[in-house]
Write a protein that holds these residues in place. Structure first.
Motif, mmCIF file in Angstrom:
data_model
loop_
_atom_site.group_PDB
_atom_site.id
_atom_site.type_symbol
_atom_site.label_atom_id
_atom_site.label_comp_id
_atom_site.label_asym_id
_atom_site.label_seq_id
_atom_site.Cartn_x
_atom_site.Cartn_y
_atom_site.Cartn_z
ATOM 1 N N ILE A 55 41.791 69.940 80.910
ATOM 2 C CA ILE A 55 42.944 69.273 81.525
ATOM 3 C C ILE A 55 43.064 69.664 83.005
ATOM 4 O O ILE A 55 43.267 68.813 83.871
ATOM 5 N N GLY A 92 46.229 65.362 81.597
ATOM 6 C CA GLY A 92 45.115 65.361 82.550
ATOM 7 C C GLY A 92 45.013 64.079 83.346
ATOM 8 O O GLY A 92 44.556 64.075 84.479
ATOM 9 N N THR A 104 40.400 67.817 84.909
ATOM 10 C CA THR A 104 40.656 66.366 84.904
ATOM 11 C C THR A 104 41.728 66.014 85.930
ATOM 12 O O THR A 104 41.604 65.027 86.669
ATOM 13 N N LYS A 105 42.770 66.847 86.024
ATOM 14 C CA LYS A 105 43.845 66.596 86.996
ATOM 15 C C LYS A 105 43.287 66.578 88.412
ATOM 16 O O LYS A 105 43.661 65.754 89.233
#
Ligand code: KIV
Length: 266
Positions: free
Chosen positions: A66, A108, A69-70
């Motif tokens: 996550i 995310g 992904t962010k």
């Protein structure tokens, strides 16, 4: 930049246009890659190897995925953003799989998840797709099964393994996946899978006949050189550029050549 969606990827198979995908783990690289008009960015759990320095992908957590992904999301110009579900975030039960896939999308900002395995995770794939989350499958050399395989070995070489891979691919397609990654399998097997499926195949070490290709970006730019698989083509030697630049900087600081007047404030 045109926004790429699941529909864009499916259309490409229909039109026999090759699909392009690279892994990506942070904002800077997401900007560099996505502005070149790539179709898909994959926040791969290979970040365990190339970013976190682990021996394999097994220690990677859902929170690691996550977090990265962010970062990628903030730099992505329009590629379809896919994130791997890490080891033990989906195997043990269906509810857990849906919950973790949901976190990857909601927290995310990914637009799809990728999940390793065949018939044994069919129900998880169905449930995630039913939760309105697009899924990419992953067959062949699935790195999360490294201990089962006894190393990073080409898969699908025996008749039994060949037949199993074909039935796994059909099961994952029937479960609702919109694409399947094929890793380290013989070219003729990847060709057969590509021909029997209606959804696109994206190969990594699976030869020339897949509907698209994916590589680990750090491998293809020559950034990560601990180990380079045979299927990688190095399009640049970035690690050498970095080493040379850092060496020159150290020398210049030691010799009093940096900073110069133009690097100072009046
Ligand atoms: O984690 C990853 O980078 C992947 C690719 C090798 C497809 O799954």
């Amino acid at each position: 930049m045109n926004k790429k969606t699941v529909t864009t990827i499916l259309d490409k198979k229909c039109k026999s246009e090759k699909i392009t995908m690279l892994t990506c783990y942070d904002y800077v690289m997401a900007k560099l890659i996505s502005y070149q008009d790539i179709d898909m960015l994959l926040v791969g759990d290979s970040l365990g190897n190339v970013k976190l320095g682990y021996e394999n992908t097994l220690p990677v957590t859902i929170d690691d995925m996550i977090y990265h992904t962010k970062s990628v999301k903030r730099g992505n110009a329009g590629a379809l953003l896919v994130t791997d579900m890490p080891f033990m975030s989906y195997e043990s039960n269906i509810e857990e799989a849906v919950k973790n896939a949901g976190r990857i999308i909601k927290e995310g900002g990914a637009e799809a998840v990728k999940i390793e395995g065949g018939v044994e995770i069919e129900e998880q794939v169905k449930a995630i797709v039913n939760a309105k989350i697009p899924v990419v499958g992953h067959l062949g050399l699935t790195p999360q099964a490294i201990n089962k395989f006894g190393g990073f070995k080409v898969q699908g070489r025996t008749q039994e393994a060949h037949d199993k891979l074909i039935s796994d691919a059909k099961a994952i397609e029937n479960a609702g996946a919109f694409a399947i990654t094929l890793e380290a399998i013989p070219e003729h097997l990847a060709k057969e899978v590509t021909e029997v499926l209606n959804i696109p195949t994206i190969g990594i070490g699976a030869g020339r006949y897949c509907d698209g290709q994916v590589l680990v970006v750090d491998d293809m730019i020559g950034m990560f050189d601990d180990f380079t698989p045979k299927f990688v083509k190095k399009y640049a030697n970035v690690s050498q550029i970095i080493k040379t630049a850092v060496k020159e900087y150290i020398e210049e600081v030691r010799e009093g050549k940096f900073p110069k007047e133009e690097n100072t404030y009046k």
